[in-house]
Design an enzyme around this catalytic site. Structure first.
Site, PDB file in Angstrom:
ATOM      1  N   SER A 196       0.836  -1.200   0.000  1.00  0.00           N
ATOM      2  CA  SER A 196       0.000   0.000   0.000  1.00  0.00           C
ATOM      3  C   SER A 196       0.871   1.252   0.000  1.00  0.00           C
ATOM      4  CB  SER A 196      -0.838  -0.040   1.274  1.00  0.00           C
ATOM      5  OG  SER A 196      -1.395   1.218   1.534  1.00  0.00           O
ATOM      6  N   TYR A 203      -1.450  -1.054  11.067  1.00  0.00           N
ATOM      7  CA  TYR A 203      -1.790  -1.574   9.727  1.00  0.00           C
ATOM      8  C   TYR A 203      -0.621  -1.346   8.765  1.00  0.00           C
ATOM      9  CZ  TYR A 203      -3.590  -1.501   4.965  1.00  0.00           C
ATOM     10  OH  TYR A 203      -3.745  -1.696   3.613  1.00  0.00           O
ATOM     11  N   LYS A 247       2.208  -3.955   6.596  1.00  0.00           N
ATOM     12  CA  LYS A 247       2.611  -3.912   5.178  1.00  0.00           C
ATOM     13  C   LYS A 247       4.139  -3.818   5.069  1.00  0.00           C
ATOM     14  CE  LYS A 247      -1.488  -4.149   3.356  1.00  0.00           C
ATOM     15  NZ  LYS A 247      -1.915  -5.492   2.912  1.00  0.00           N
TER      16      LYS A 247
HETATM   17  P1  NAD Z   1     -11.187  -6.419   1.568  1.00  0.00           P
HETATM   18  O1  NAD Z   1     -11.362  -6.406   3.050  1.00  0.00           O
HETATM   19  O2  NAD Z   1     -12.389  -6.183   0.725  1.00  0.00           O
HETATM   20  O3  NAD Z   1     -10.533  -7.815   1.129  1.00  0.00           O
HETATM   21  C1  NAD Z   1      -9.668  -8.542   1.952  1.00  0.00           C
HETATM   22  C2  NAD Z   1     -10.204  -9.953   2.043  1.00  0.00           C
HETATM   23  O4  NAD Z   1      -9.338 -10.755   2.850  1.00  0.00           O
HETATM   24  C3  NAD Z   1     -11.599 -10.024   2.681  1.00  0.00           C
HETATM   25  O5  NAD Z   1     -12.459 -10.734   1.815  1.00  0.00           O
HETATM   26  C4  NAD Z   1     -11.374 -10.767   3.988  1.00  0.00           C
HETATM   27  O6  NAD Z   1     -12.496 -11.540   4.349  1.00  0.00           O
HETATM   28  C5  NAD Z   1     -10.147 -11.593   3.665  1.00  0.00           C
HETATM   29  N1  NAD Z   1      -9.324 -11.970   4.819  1.00  0.00           N
HETATM   30  C6  NAD Z   1      -8.842 -11.171   5.792  1.00  0.00           C
HETATM   31  N2  NAD Z   1      -8.106 -11.889   6.663  1.00  0.00           N
HETATM   32  C7  NAD Z   1      -8.110 -13.173   6.207  1.00  0.00           C
HETATM   33  C8  NAD Z   1      -7.526 -14.370   6.694  1.00  0.00           C
HETATM   34  N3  NAD Z   1      -6.792 -14.415   7.802  1.00  0.00           N
HETATM   35  N4  NAD Z   1      -7.713 -15.508   5.978  1.00  0.00           N
HETATM   36  C9  NAD Z   1      -8.478 -15.501   4.850  1.00  0.00           C
HETATM   37  N5  NAD Z   1      -9.060 -14.397   4.370  1.00  0.00           N
HETATM   38  C10 NAD Z   1      -8.882 -13.242   5.046  1.00  0.00           C
HETATM   39  O7  NAD Z   1     -10.021  -5.402   1.205  1.00  0.00           O
HETATM   40  P2  NAD Z   1      -9.496  -4.871  -0.210  1.00  0.00           P
HETATM   41  O8  NAD Z   1      -9.782  -3.423  -0.275  1.00  0.00           O
HETATM   42  O9  NAD Z   1      -9.941  -5.759  -1.304  1.00  0.00           O
HETATM   43  O10 NAD Z   1      -7.942  -5.014   0.017  1.00  0.00           O
HETATM   44  C11 NAD Z   1      -7.214  -6.145  -0.427  1.00  0.00           C
HETATM   45  C12 NAD Z   1      -5.754  -5.987  -0.006  1.00  0.00           C
HETATM   46  O11 NAD Z   1      -5.243  -4.768  -0.552  1.00  0.00           O
HETATM   47  C13 NAD Z   1      -5.551  -5.881   1.506  1.00  0.00           C
HETATM   48  O12 NAD Z   1      -4.365  -6.575   1.837  1.00  0.00           O
HETATM   49  C14 NAD Z   1      -5.374  -4.396   1.738  1.00  0.00           C
HETATM   50  O13 NAD Z   1      -4.594  -4.143   2.876  1.00  0.00           O
HETATM   51  C15 NAD Z   1      -4.659  -3.972   0.475  1.00  0.00           C
HETATM   52  N6  NAD Z   1      -4.860  -2.548   0.155  1.00  0.00           N
HETATM   53  C16 NAD Z   1      -6.124  -2.048   0.056  1.00  0.00           C
HETATM   54  C17 NAD Z   1      -6.311  -0.695  -0.195  1.00  0.00           C
HETATM   55  C18 NAD Z   1      -7.685  -0.093  -0.269  1.00  0.00           C
HETATM   56  O14 NAD Z   1      -7.798   1.109  -0.093  1.00  0.00           O
HETATM   57  N7  NAD Z   1      -8.741  -0.861  -0.526  1.00  0.00           N
HETATM   58  C19 NAD Z   1      -5.199   0.139  -0.383  1.00  0.00           C
HETATM   59  C20 NAD Z   1      -3.927  -0.410  -0.313  1.00  0.00           C
HETATM   60  C21 NAD Z   1      -3.769  -1.762  -0.042  1.00  0.00           C
HETATM   61  N1  UFG Z   2     -11.653  11.789   3.861  1.00  0.00           N
HETATM   62  C1  UFG Z   2     -12.615  12.688   4.286  1.00  0.00           C
HETATM   63  N2  UFG Z   2     -13.747  12.187   4.858  1.00  0.00           N
HETATM   64  C2  UFG Z   2     -13.972  10.852   5.021  1.00  0.00           C
HETATM   65  C3  UFG Z   2     -12.979   9.933   4.569  1.00  0.00           C
HETATM   66  C4  UFG Z   2     -11.824  10.447   4.002  1.00  0.00           C
HETATM   67  O1  UFG Z   2     -12.446  13.894   4.163  1.00  0.00           O
HETATM   68  O2  UFG Z   2     -15.024  10.465   5.566  1.00  0.00           O
HETATM   69  C5  UFG Z   2     -10.435  12.317   3.212  1.00  0.00           C
HETATM   70  C6  UFG Z   2      -9.157  11.962   3.948  1.00  0.00           C
HETATM   71  O3  UFG Z   2      -8.877  12.904   4.955  1.00  0.00           O
HETATM   72  C7  UFG Z   2      -8.139  11.953   2.807  1.00  0.00           C
HETATM   73  C8  UFG Z   2      -8.956  11.475   1.603  1.00  0.00           C
HETATM   74  O4  UFG Z   2     -10.324  11.725   1.937  1.00  0.00           O
HETATM   75  O5  UFG Z   2      -7.700  13.256   2.539  1.00  0.00           O
HETATM   76  C9  UFG Z   2      -8.789  10.001   1.320  1.00  0.00           C
HETATM   77  O6  UFG Z   2      -9.046   9.253   2.502  1.00  0.00           O
HETATM   78  P1  UFG Z   2      -9.273   7.679   2.499  1.00  0.00           P
HETATM   79  O7  UFG Z   2      -9.578   7.263   3.903  1.00  0.00           O
HETATM   80  O8  UFG Z   2     -10.228   7.301   1.440  1.00  0.00           O
HETATM   81  O9  UFG Z   2      -7.855   7.128   2.037  1.00  0.00           O
HETATM   82  P2  UFG Z   2      -6.417   7.302   2.698  1.00  0.00           P
HETATM   83  O10 UFG Z   2      -5.528   7.878   1.652  1.00  0.00           O
HETATM   84  O11 UFG Z   2      -6.481   7.999   3.983  1.00  0.00           O
HETATM   85  O12 UFG Z   2      -6.022   5.815   3.012  1.00  0.00           O
HETATM   86  C10 UFG Z   2      -6.367   4.707   2.171  1.00  0.00           C
HETATM   87  C11 UFG Z   2      -6.396   3.453   3.030  1.00  0.00           C
HETATM   88  C12 UFG Z   2      -5.020   3.163   3.511  1.00  0.00           C
HETATM   89  C13 UFG Z   2      -4.108   3.039   2.343  1.00  0.00           C
HETATM   90  C14 UFG Z   2      -4.147   4.299   1.522  1.00  0.00           C
HETATM   91  C15 UFG Z   2      -3.293   4.157   0.308  1.00  0.00           C
HETATM   92  O13 UFG Z   2      -7.271   3.632   4.132  1.00  0.00           O
HETATM   93  O14 UFG Z   2      -5.017   1.968   4.222  1.00  0.00           O
HETATM   94  O15 UFG Z   2      -5.469   4.580   1.130  1.00  0.00           O
HETATM   95  O16 UFG Z   2      -3.613   3.040  -0.410  1.00  0.00           O
HETATM   96  F1  UFG Z   2      -2.867   2.829   2.771  1.00  0.00           F
END
Ligand code: NAD
Ligand code: UFG
Length: 348
Positions: A129, A153, A157
């Site tokens: 991430s 978190y 990573k």
């Molecule tokens: P998500 O929660 O929708 O998907 C993650 C999945 O993993 C879920 O279906 C959950 O049930 C499953 N899971 C969690 N722990 C588990 C375990 N111990 N065994 C089996 N399954 C398990 O999240 P997402 O947004 O699809 O994110 C996927 C990956 O990408 C995550 O590792 C997250 O940290 C990473 N990521 C997400 C974002 C974002 O903003 N969505 C940004 C950067 C990185």
């Molecule tokens: N924000 C608001 N109101 C809300 C939610 C978010 O103003 O209710 C703002 C935040 O302050 C930020 C922007 O919208 O400026 C984006 O916020 P997000 O929470 O959507 O995303 P972040 O960049 O804070 O973080 C997300 C995930 C992290 C990940 C990161 C990069 O939560 O885990 O994206 O992938 F690491």
């Protein structure tokens, strides 16, 4: 029959979209998920969207911490490579429950890697991430920018990235690609699969969706005094379909055969968008007025984060196709069709 790829977390938001792209590209997808933050309906809908290739998706409800179950799966299936999404991702929860995050994300990953090693499967794509860049001193963030975790978190990573580097150093047969995602948003254009967070959403786009469908009264804007064009935070939003296609490019590189070691790529668009710009784009796409509550900064938030995308473009031959207009259009389409996510009453 194409190669078999194990997708951990394949019922989740990014996982379900990637499973669809995988089978469309001719792979067989074995999905492992404990459904902790997802629904099996997502996997069924991905299969539906894949048409004939849908039969190449196979689901197993397994927790990555259950090493015996993982071992059995690898013993019964010839798995060529793994795309590892499974993990918990709520920043605030990770601050309150760090041990849960270290147990689930780190122990889960170490189990997975150990079972892979035991079965001679040594190709992995890992979901890292942009959070590993912390509050970047300089933007765009390049893969060489300094790394810093702001919460448990983020530390999971960073630690997992280090574990992967150590593993590749210990044994050149391993090839691992670490993908650092920026801000994934949007949904499949069909509106059949999308993001369905449990409880109150933490992230901007799912919150916007819930205000638009009147599940939430207003969006709280966290911080209006940043040194940015309109005072609100800037992020690099990327359409989830582009992100999923990026995984197929990474997988192709792993399967190329060349010894890769551990490589890292940013997946973003390279463009920064402010919170207010995103709200305006979403209002335009949905035709709904989004009520705003202007508030102070959210602790731990960075001001401006966006990606340098040159490395992924050059080495993965991949580039995002969609802009924020399509991201908002597809988020809204998903939200209207599924106002209560996968729990919504069937509207077909
Ligand atoms: P998500 O929660 O929708 O998907 C993650 C999945 O993993 C879920 O279906 C959950 O049930 C499953 N899971 C969690 N722990 C588990 C375990 N111990 N065994 C089996 N399954 C398990 O999240 P997402 O947004 O699809 O994110 C996927 C990956 O990408 C995550 O590792 C997250 O940290 C990473 N990521 C997400 C974002 C974002 O903003 N969505 C940004 C950067 C990185
Ligand atoms: N924000 C608001 N109101 C809300 C939610 C978010 O103003 O209710 C703002 C935040 O302050 C930020 C922007 O919208 O400026 C984006 O916020 P997000 O929470 O959507 O995303 P972040 O960049 O804070 O973080 C997300 C995930 C992290 C990940 C990161 C990069 O939560 O885990 O994206 O992938 F690491």
């Amino acid at each position: 029959m194409g190669k078999t790829v194990l997708v951990t977390g394949g019922a989740g938001y990014i996982g379900s979209h990637t499973v669809l792209e995988l089978v469309k590209a001719g792979f067989k997808a074995v999905v492992v998920d404990n459904l902790d933050n997802s629904s099996e309906v997502a996997v069924k809908r991905a299969a539906e969207l894949a048409g004939d290739s849908g039969k190449n998706i196979d689901f197993h409800k397994i927790d990555l911490r259950d090493k015996e179950a993982l071992d059995k799966l690898f013993a019964s299936t010839a798995i060529e490579a793994v795309i590892h999404f499974a993990g918990l991702k709520a920043v605030g929860e990770s601050v309150k429950k760090p041990l849960l995050y270290y147990d689930n994300n780190i122990i889960g990953t170490v189990n997975l890697l150990d079972v892979m090693r035991a079965h001679g499967c040594k190709k992995l794509v890992f979901s890292s991430s942009a959070t590993v860049y912390g509050w970047p001193k300089e933007v765009p963030c390049t893969e060489e920018s300094p790394l810093f975790a702001m919460n448990p978190y983020g530390r999971t990573k960073l630690f997992i990235e280090e574990i992967c580097r150590d593993l590749c150093l210990s044994d050149p047969e391993w090839s691992i690609i670490l993908l650092r995602y920026f801000n994934p948003v949007g949904a499949h254009p069909s509106g059949l699969i999308g993001e369905d967070p449990r409880g109150i959403p933490n992230n901007l786009m799912p919150f916007l969706q819930q205000v638009a469908v009147e599940r939430m009264p207003a969006l709280t804007v966290f911080g209006t005094d940043y040194s940015t064009k309109d005072g609100t935070g800037i992020r690099d939003y990327i359409h989830v379909v582009d992100l999923s296609v990026g995984h197929i490019s990474a997988l192709q590189k792993l399967l190329d055969g060349s010894e890769l070691g551990c490589e890292v790529y940013n997946l973003g668009t390279g463009k920064g968008t402010s919170v207010l710009e995103m709200v305006a784009a979403f209002e335009k796409a949905s035709g709904k007025k989004i009520h705003l509550v202007l508030a102070g900064r959210r602790p731990g938030d960075a001001e401006t984060v966006y990606a340098s995308i040159a490395k992924a473009e050059k080495e993965l031959n991949w580039r995002a196709q969609f802009g924020i207009e399509e991201m908002c259009r597809d988020s809204w389409n998903w939200a209207c069709k599924n106002p209560w996510g996968y729990e919504s009453p069937d509207q077909s």
